[in-house]
Design an enzyme around this catalytic site. Sequence first.
Site, PDB file in Angstrom:
ATOM      1  CD  GLU A   7      -1.607   2.559   2.193  1.00  0.00           C
ATOM      2  OE1 GLU A   7      -2.244   3.409   2.006  1.00  0.00           O
ATOM      3  OE2 GLU A   7      -0.354   2.276   2.540  1.00  0.00           O
ATOM      4  CG  ASP A  44      -4.835   2.760   6.394  1.00  0.00           C
ATOM      5  OD1 ASP A  44      -3.995   2.319   6.944  1.00  0.00           O
ATOM      6  OD2 ASP A  44      -4.925   3.125   5.259  1.00  0.00           O
TER       7      ASP A  44
END
Length: 399
Positions: free
Chosen positions: A197, A244
């Site tokens: 990511e 997240d």
Amino acid sequence: MSPAYRSLSSRIVSLWLGLLLLLIRVYAYEKISNETLNALPRPNDDFDIHNGALLSPILRTRVPGTPGSTAVLNHFADFFRTTLPEWTIEVQNSTAKTPTSKGKEVPFRNFIATRDPPWASAGDVERLTLVAHYDSKIEPKGFIGGIDSAAPCAMIMHAMRSIDAALAKKWSAMKEQGLDEPLEDAHGIQVIFLDGEEAFKEWSDTDSLYGARALATHWDDQFYPAMSEFKTPLSSISLFVLLDLLGSKSPTIQSYYETTHWAYQNLAALEKRFKSLKQFKSSSTDSWFIDSGKDGHKLTPMGGIQDDHLPFLAKGVEVLHLIDYAPFKGFPSVWHTIDDDGEHLDTETVEDWGMLVTAFAAEWMELEGYFDHPATIKGRSDQDSAEAEAIRLNKKTEL
């Protein structure tokens, strides 16, 4: 009828069908009881940053293609193989050059774990999908990424372990009642821990989301058999829930998408109920979900927050983005700094998130009555469970 008119008519019909399906899903969403919320398994020491079985093995540097990344990937695999053996696990591999790899291909490995009704084929199962990335930034050197995103991975692991036995009990009851037809309530659950990511140098469309881009493309090109309920693994995702930057005290969670605002509001309702039952350990009294009272038509625009959901969103997947971001304040203070480590996690908030994700998954999968705790299950036979499941499914069809 002109081709343009036919195209417009087709879009209108598709829109109405989509709205009808959304109404059916909202109507069929069965709440779990306060008794169940009170009795859900707690993580106990699993989130201990030094010795916790779930979290501590992730609190290390884990840049893609390094031994740290492999160690964390093995931790995920060992957890599901030993603790949740009925789950199917796979690793989706890809490679890409990065701005720092000097022309070499860097490996990216996405971990995927799936639990489907035992009678259903993959193409006929709609799946709730819980997602977090497990890689860490290459800079600053030694970056751990407690909120980003070791803690979210551990929260998901706790939730899946907590609901697994109830899933098995529910599906056993359905089979007992003869409700195990391929298209009868074929809802599964899926976990994705994404690699790559983080940007290696500077965030851009090509230097970020390596694993998410690879998996979204791979699943978009992977087709189920022609007569399946769903066309691709992407279309079988009922909701893509991305966690997240979670684990700091007093988080602020916004709602970004009108079509999933109802799911956001259900999550906010569970938080409120946990707090009223005094089942949250963190001291925050304000709701984490600041948009829970808003109309879905009046949500704040996305605001440029880029994350692993974007490649999936672009391909039509419904997304619920759970990220700690406060208007006029931004991300948590430790974000992308060396202080984002285990010591700077708020352990009580991490545990509360674990409980909240558990409750959300249990409610989505309609597991009320299938948890083994005295208040709801003691003395209840398999036949009782089967009959209760038949009554519940009958109510769902009465729209």
